[in-house]
Design a protein around this motif. Structure first.
Motif, mmCIF file in Angstrom:
data_model
loop_
_atom_site.group_PDB
_atom_site.id
_atom_site.type_symbol
_atom_site.label_atom_id
_atom_site.label_comp_id
_atom_site.label_asym_id
_atom_site.label_seq_id
_atom_site.Cartn_x
_atom_site.Cartn_y
_atom_site.Cartn_z
ATOM 1 N N MET A 188 -14.799 1.520 3.010
ATOM 2 C CA MET A 188 -13.755 0.509 3.152
ATOM 3 C C MET A 188 -12.901 0.455 1.888
ATOM 4 S SD MET A 188 -14.125 -3.621 3.718
ATOM 5 C CE MET A 188 -14.981 -3.401 5.267
ATOM 6 N N VAL A 189 -11.599 0.329 2.056
ATOM 7 C CA VAL A 189 -10.663 0.181 0.939
ATOM 8 C C VAL A 189 -10.468 -1.309 0.661
ATOM 9 C CG1 VAL A 189 -8.301 0.563 0.156
ATOM 10 C CG2 VAL A 189 -9.482 2.329 1.466
ATOM 11 N N HIS A 190 -10.549 -1.712 -0.605
ATOM 12 C CA HIS A 190 -10.318 -3.127 -0.910
ATOM 13 C C HIS A 190 -9.189 -3.356 -1.909
ATOM 14 C CE1 HIS A 190 -12.456 -2.582 -4.714
ATOM 15 N NE2 HIS A 190 -13.511 -2.115 -4.069
ATOM 16 N N LYS A 191 -8.599 -2.276 -2.438
ATOM 17 C CA LYS A 191 -7.463 -2.475 -3.347
ATOM 18 C C LYS A 191 -6.572 -1.239 -3.332
ATOM 19 C CE LYS A 191 -6.532 -4.274 -8.004
ATOM 20 N NZ LYS A 191 -6.272 -5.651 -7.593
ATOM 21 N N VAL A 192 -5.261 -1.476 -3.298
ATOM 22 C CA VAL A 192 -4.269 -0.406 -3.374
ATOM 23 C C VAL A 192 -3.331 -0.732 -4.533
ATOM 24 C CG1 VAL A 192 -2.432 0.848 -2.182
ATOM 25 C CG2 VAL A 192 -4.375 -0.040 -0.883
ATOM 26 N N THR A 193 -3.142 0.239 -5.427
ATOM 27 C CA THR A 193 -2.233 0.062 -6.566
ATOM 28 C C THR A 193 -1.152 1.127 -6.494
ATOM 29 O OG1 THR A 193 -4.006 -0.834 -7.948
ATOM 30 C CG2 THR A 193 -2.044 -0.030 -9.070
ATOM 31 N N LEU A 194 0.101 0.694 -6.593
ATOM 32 C CA LEU A 194 1.241 1.598 -6.491
ATOM 33 C C LEU A 194 2.072 1.528 -7.767
ATOM 34 C CD1 LEU A 194 2.419 0.684 -2.868
ATOM 35 C CD2 LEU A 194 0.758 2.417 -3.561
ATOM 36 N N ARG A 195 2.545 2.690 -8.188
ATOM 37 C CA ARG A 195 3.423 2.748 -9.356
ATOM 38 C C ARG A 195 4.596 3.677 -9.040
ATOM 39 N NH1 ARG A 195 0.544 4.652 -14.633
ATOM 40 N NH2 ARG A 195 -0.630 2.732 -14.171
ATOM 41 N N HIS A 196 5.790 3.123 -9.056
ATOM 42 C CA HIS A 196 7.031 3.877 -8.822
ATOM 43 C C HIS A 196 7.108 4.440 -7.397
ATOM 44 C CE1 HIS A 196 7.618 3.402 -13.042
ATOM 45 N NE2 HIS A 196 6.657 4.245 -13.392
ATOM 46 N N PHE A 197 6.457 3.783 -6.433
ATOM 47 C CA PHE A 197 6.538 4.233 -5.053
ATOM 48 C C PHE A 197 7.532 3.361 -4.296
ATOM 49 C CE2 PHE A 197 5.310 4.154 -0.569
ATOM 50 C CZ PHE A 197 5.260 5.514 -0.280
ATOM 51 N N LYS A 198 8.633 3.970 -3.901
ATOM 52 C CA LYS A 198 9.669 3.292 -3.125
ATOM 53 C C LYS A 198 10.046 1.973 -3.792
ATOM 54 C CE LYS A 198 9.959 4.412 1.255
ATOM 55 N NZ LYS A 198 9.738 4.568 2.704
ATOM 56 N N ARG A 199 9.887 0.844 -3.117
ATOM 57 C CA ARG A 199 10.347 -0.420 -3.688
ATOM 58 C C ARG A 199 9.375 -1.002 -4.711
ATOM 59 N NH1 ARG A 199 12.118 -3.840 0.045
ATOM 60 N NH2 ARG A 199 11.838 -5.671 -1.257
ATOM 61 N N PHE A 208 -2.477 -4.543 -4.338
ATOM 62 C CA PHE A 208 -2.708 -5.289 -3.108
ATOM 63 C C PHE A 208 -4.205 -5.348 -2.833
ATOM 64 C CE2 PHE A 208 1.300 -3.091 -2.972
ATOM 65 C CZ PHE A 208 2.207 -4.026 -2.513
ATOM 66 N N ASP A 209 -4.723 -6.568 -2.660
ATOM 67 C CA ASP A 209 -6.113 -6.752 -2.257
ATOM 68 C C ASP A 209 -6.171 -6.779 -0.734
ATOM 69 O OD1 ASP A 209 -7.149 -7.008 -4.878
ATOM 70 O OD2 ASP A 209 -6.392 -9.064 -4.948
ATOM 71 N N ILE A 210 -7.028 -5.957 -0.177
ATOM 72 C CA ILE A 210 -7.125 -5.872 1.276
ATOM 73 C C ILE A 210 -8.591 -5.964 1.695
ATOM 74 C CG2 ILE A 210 -4.995 -4.578 1.561
ATOM 75 C CD1 ILE A 210 -6.573 -2.053 1.740
ATOM 76 N N PHE A 211 -8.822 -6.151 3.027
ATOM 77 C CA PHE A 211 -10.165 -6.367 3.544
ATOM 78 C C PHE A 211 -10.369 -5.490 4.768
ATOM 79 C CE2 PHE A 211 -8.334 -10.181 1.707
ATOM 80 C CZ PHE A 211 -9.240 -10.473 0.704
ATOM 81 N N ASP A 212 -11.424 -5.816 5.548
ATOM 82 C CA ASP A 212 -11.693 -4.996 6.723
ATOM 83 C C ASP A 212 -10.548 -5.061 7.718
ATOM 84 O OD1 ASP A 212 -12.244 -7.635 7.213
ATOM 85 O OD2 ASP A 212 -13.918 -7.260 8.570
ATOM 86 N N THR A 213 -9.964 -6.241 7.882
ATOM 87 C CA THR A 213 -8.754 -6.379 8.697
ATOM 88 C C THR A 213 -7.774 -7.254 7.928
ATOM 89 O OG1 THR A 213 -9.940 -6.183 10.800
ATOM 90 C CG2 THR A 213 -7.770 -7.209 10.857
ATOM 91 N N ILE A 255 -4.206 -12.525 5.075
ATOM 92 C CA ILE A 255 -2.776 -12.293 5.261
ATOM 93 C C ILE A 255 -2.143 -12.028 3.899
ATOM 94 C CG2 ILE A 255 -0.578 -13.269 6.015
ATOM 95 C CD1 ILE A 255 -2.123 -15.015 7.976
ATOM 96 N N VAL A 256 -1.399 -10.942 3.780
ATOM 97 C CA VAL A 256 -0.590 -10.675 2.592
ATOM 98 C C VAL A 256 0.859 -10.960 2.964
ATOM 99 C CG1 VAL A 256 0.224 -8.938 0.967
ATOM 100 C CG2 VAL A 256 -2.186 -8.966 1.651
ATOM 101 N N SER A 257 1.439 -11.933 2.300
ATOM 102 C CA SER A 257 2.826 -12.302 2.563
ATOM 103 C C SER A 257 3.759 -11.430 1.726
ATOM 104 C CB SER A 257 3.058 -13.775 2.228
ATOM 105 O OG SER A 257 4.446 -14.075 2.241
ATOM 106 N N PHE A 258 4.835 -10.970 2.346
ATOM 107 C CA PHE A 258 5.841 -10.171 1.642
ATOM 108 C C PHE A 258 7.114 -10.985 1.426
ATOM 109 C CE2 PHE A 258 2.880 -6.971 2.595
ATOM 110 C CZ PHE A 258 3.169 -5.857 1.816
#
Length: 577
Positions: A1-12, A18-23, A329-332
């Motif tokens: 299971m993935v619980h964190k995604v880190t982006l650097r210089h990707f698109k916007r 981002f902290d994420i969970f099973d759903t 829920i991750v709000s954008f």
């Protein structure tokens, strides 16, 4: 299971985590970054697969250092790109003069990084890929030196990421495509162009899943999905047969069906044909009527749980947002952030311009409305009705006109019911309340045409208290040593906290314990904490879904009978069910 995604210089995203969970639900307006996060994970997955092929232990490569793997635009199947620099924030692929250190020169590449952190059954893991721009049609990618890949090679090889872009239609004809070309079409944003391939794969290779897929389609749409045909034909033939009328209906190609049907068929096709560790769904509610959105969402979550699949869903559907716990829920809006409470979730919902015509639309198609204290109550009633084969199950599963009371006081339901009657005067209503508001004055509860139903126990979750059902839920569909031990710890907790007569017989008539105990705040959270299985109140319906009829208290059936009578339900099965 993935619980964190880190982006650097990707698109916007210049640098975001981002902290994420099973759903998890990614909620926000168009062009706010929801799809970009899904695309980033798909790009990471492409980088992983390419690196394993060319530099992994089975590649034959003898390189001792991490040498970048070249990926051309033609081979880049994750997302459609006109030029590779479109992956970078502001298309800036080199460091600016202000960013250079003393050893760097103008033109030094700006590394784009995508990092995923997660957990395999026995270990935490982290893996980042660095991307370097070379030409409009070429980039290089390699694992970051900061996140060693070797310790997790064995597990990461079986890690599967499936990205399902928004449904964009279906072709009239479709031949058999090899996996590489299927991935190319998905990357071009054309998942509908491989729908027949997916169905053919499920039918040929996974008969049990094919039967389940057909059953879901029949229950949801009243269509009989016919086996795909390809042998001796230039194109794959996929047809269905409506079952709505008594006379035999002609066979129709799936391309002639509505977009909602095709959307659901595509989602199920990916689920069953592409077993995934993590499934990325971009607007799975698109083309779906509001009544179908929650039904499909519940089905996706149920399948994902049974298959151990993590779901990430990008949406701006109010229905999906309302059906999800705020902490998932991750709000954008403004900037990407995880929600912490119901108030924030309501703010997101209002920002997405929830329309008040929804109730009127549903009221036109339903004989009555059910008021419940929260959506958890509705989900529990639905699953109990299914387990008991009660006639109200058709209402809960296909015509769910309901309204949440937003607490134990019936004032909200009374006001909403009167407003709804102004639109449909003959609509019937039933309000089911927990025991904790029994002392309210009668004028605060009663309303003309609205039937009040009260549980005898303190709250509806108290009817889930059954040691056998709870421990069986923890053990899961395929028990192993880990889940058996978890269930045993939970059972010991129940022994310590339940009165002995209730532990031995949870259906006992002595209700004093259940009348004054708020199980959703005490016993159930304690049980799941002891079991080591995180479960939120919004997910308690999954316990009811696997209860046996003899484990469900008789009062539940009595309340379902009253709801059936109060709402004036006239439920008949469609021919062919």
């Amino acid at each position: 299971m993935v619980h964190k995604v880190t982006l650097r210089h990707f698109k916007r995203f210049r640098e975001d985590s981002f902290d994420i969970f099973d759903t998890i639900i990614l909620a926000g307006p168009n062009n706010s970054g929801k799809s970009s996060l899904l695309q980033a994970i798909a790009v990471w997955n492409l980088a992983l697969k390419r690196w394993l092929i060319e530099r992994g232990p089975e590649s034959g490569s003898k390189a001792k250092q991490r040498i970048g793997v070249a990926i051309t635009r033609k081979d880049f199947t994750a997302i459609p790109l006109r030029e590779m620099n479109l992956l970078w924030t502001d298309r800036s692929t080199a460091l600016s003069k202000e960013e250079l250190n003393e050893e760097q020169k103008l033109g030094t590449p700006r590394k784009l990084r995508i990092e995923l952190r997660g957990r395999f059954p026995n270990k935490e893991w982290s893996l980042a890929f660095d991307f370097t721009y070379r030409y409009p049609d070429l980039i290089h990618v390699k694992p970051s030196n900061e996140t060693p890949i070797e310790p997790i090679l064995k597990e990461i090889k079986s890690f599967q990421v499936i990205h399902v872009p928004p449904f964009s239609g279906i072709g009239v004809e479709e031949t058999r495509y090899d996996p590489a070309y299927q991935e190319f079409l998905i990357g071009q944003g054309k998942p509908g162009d491989i729908l027949r391939n997916l169905l053919l794969e499920v039918y040929r290779d996974k008969q049990e899943e094919w039967s389940e897929l057909c059953r879901v389609i029949q229950e949801t749409f009243g269509y009989n999905l016919l086996p795909p045909e390809y042998e001796g034909r230039p194109f794959i033939v996929c047809e269905y047969q409506p079952l709505f009328y008594k006379k035999v209906q002609p066979k129709l190609d799936i391309s002639s069906a509505g977009s909602g049907f095709l959307q659901v068929l595509m989602l199920l096709g990916f689920f069953y044909a592409r077993p995934a560790s993590i499934l990325l769904l971009d607007e799975p509610d698109a083309h779906l009527h509001v009544i179908l959105q929650k039904q499909v969402y519940d089905r996706l979550r149920w399948i994902a749980r049974n298959r151990g699949c993590q779901l990430l869903i990008a949406t701006h559907s109010e229905v999906l947002i309302d059906s999800t716990s705020p902490d998932r829920i991750v709000s954008f809006l403004d900037h990407p952030h995880k929600l912490s409470d119901d108030t924030q979730r309501d703010q997101v919902r209002e920002a997405l311009k929830r329309v008040t015509s929804l109730d009127m639309l549903l009221a036109e198609q339903s004989p009555g409305i059910l008021y419940v204290e929260g959506e958890t109550d509705l989900n529990l009633l639905r699953e109990w009705a299914r387990a008991l084969q009660h006639p109200t199950y058709e209402y809960f599963s296909k015509k769910p006109l309901f309204h949440c009371n937003q607490g134990s006081h019936p004032r909200e339901s009374r006001s909403h019911y009167f407003a709804l009657k102004a639109f449909k005067r003959d609509i019937r209503g039933a309000l089911i309340l927990d025991r904790d508001n029994r002392n309210l004055p009668s004028h605060e509860v009663s309303a003309e045409g609205l039937t009040i139903i009260r549980w005898d126990r303190y709250e509806v979750e108290n009817y889930l208290i059954n040691p056998n059902a709870l421990t069986r839920f923890v053990r899961g569909v395929s028990p192993d040593l880990f889940t058996m031990a978890s269930a045993e710890r939970g059972l010991e907790y129940l022994k310590r906290h339940l009165p002995p007569p209730i532990f031995e017989n949870p259906l006992v008539d002595d209700l004093d314990y259940f009348r004054y105990t708020p199980s959703s705040k005490t016993l159930l959270p304690g049980f799941f904490e002891a079991s080591g299985l995180p479960l939120t109140k919004n997910e308690y319906y999954q316990i009811a879904a696997q209860m046996k009829p003899e484990e469900i208290p008789i009062e539940v059936k009595e309340k379902l009978d009253i709801i059936y009578q109060c709402l004036g339900l006239s439920l008949t099965k469609t021919e062919g069910e």
